[in-house]
Design a protein around this motif. Structure first.
Motif, PDB file in Angstrom:
ATOM      1  N   VAL A 190       0.843  -1.188   0.000  1.00 37.66           N
ATOM      2  CA  VAL A 190       0.000   0.000   0.000  1.00 37.66           C
ATOM      3  C   VAL A 190       0.883   1.245   0.000  1.00 37.66           C
ATOM      4  N   THR A 200      -3.445   0.579  -3.189  1.00 39.07           N
ATOM      5  CA  THR A 200      -3.044  -0.808  -2.928  1.00 39.07           C
ATOM      6  C   THR A 200      -2.604  -1.468  -4.229  1.00 39.07           C
ATOM      7  N   ASN A 282      -4.894  -1.933   6.131  1.00 37.96           N
ATOM      8  CA  ASN A 282      -3.577  -1.512   5.647  1.00 37.96           C
ATOM      9  C   ASN A 282      -2.608  -1.153   6.765  1.00 37.96           C
TER      10      ASN A 282
END
Length: 295
Positions: A190, A200, A282
């Motif tokens: 990411v 991403t 993330n």
């Protein structure tokens, strides 16, 4: 006997012994007493060497040299298609050196090449096993293939805007120098960490995903989305897709424009395979994520 007689006999005896010895007898006696001179030994005469006449060697007829026999090319046994056609599992197919698994048709076939779409590496079978389980109709399979072809340039190359598309590590970092992070297990990354919608991407560095892997994962997500629409309007949706690393991830199919495909979150998901999913997150996970410094 009278003395005179005896005397006469003695005188006669003496007279006989005083008789002269014959000359021949003397000579014999002389020879017996004198040493005989040794005859000189004659020296052996050295034999003259006889010169050996050279024997002329008989010419030996040279044997004819056999012409080199050209090596016959090794014959490669042709794979029997019938054997491969009887195999339905990707794992079983790749274990047979005469076969290869076609990732497009999801069928085992005679191995005539190892290039895509043919698979000979068993590591690639888990994603294909999922595709087999989905069992799309020929129509849906073709639609999914066409949709990915339309978005592939957007994914692997990107648009004029350096932040548009570029859903692989190499494509993104070629045009952007911001910091990011990658998950070492899922092989997802990411960037644009401070944005409301981060970027991403699939990690395509050495040991990560290939273009063929990305195509397989995205085609699976597209297929699942087409099936879930049941012939109606196809909308953006994410589905749990198996990777070749054995880690299911959440993959988004975006339908706007020519379409797009990218991971939704960078971690592996625990959601059920083939089901719809939300972002897997993330945020860094200790022992799994590696920070990528800004360049």
């Amino acid at each position: 006997m009278k003395f005179s007689t005896i005397l006469c006999l003695v005188v006669a005896s003496l007279s006989v012994s005083a008789l002269p010895v014959a000359e021949s007898d003397l000579a014999v006696r002389a020879k017996i007493g004198k040493p005989v001179a040794a005859k000189p030994v004659t020296k052996p005469v050295a034999a003259k060497p006889v010169a050996a006449k050279p024997v002329a060697a008989k010419p030996v007829a040279a044997k004819p040299v056999a012409a080199p026999v050209a090596a016959k090319p090794a014959t490669v046994a042709k794979p029997q298609a019938s054997v491969c056609n009887g195999i339905t599992s990707c794992l079983a197919c790749t274990k047979n050196t005469a076969c290869a698994f076609n990732s497009n048709t999801l069928k085992c076939a005679a191995r005539t090449t190892t290039a895509a779409p043919f698979v000979t590496n068993s590591q690639l079978c888990p994603p294909l096993k999922q595709a087999q389980q989905i069992a799309p109709t020929e129509s849906i399979a073709q639609q999914a293939k066409d949709k990915f072809a339309a978005m592939s340039n957007h994914i692997f190359v990107g648009e004029k805007d350096p932040t548009s598309g570029r859903h692989t590590f190499s494509a993104w970092t070629a045009a952007n120098k911001d910091a990011g992070r990658c998950d070492s297990e899922s092989k997802l990354c990411v960037f644009r960490l401070n944005n409301a919608i981060p970027k991403t991407v699939f990690d395509d560095r050495t040991g990560g995903f290939t273009k063929s892997d990305v195509q397989q994962m995205c085609t699976t997500a597209i297929t699942l989305n087409l099936q879930s629409s049941a012939g109606g309007a196809v909308r953006d949706a994410a589905f749990v897709v198996q990777t070749k690393f054995g880690k299911p991830v959440c993959v988004q199919h975006q339908v706007a424009g020519q379409g797009s495909c990218f991971p939704l979150g960078i971690h592996a998901t625990t959601s059920k395979l083939n089901s719809k999913c939300a972002s897997s997150g993330n945020q860094p996970v200790v022992g799994k994520t590696t920070e990528i410094a800004a360049r």
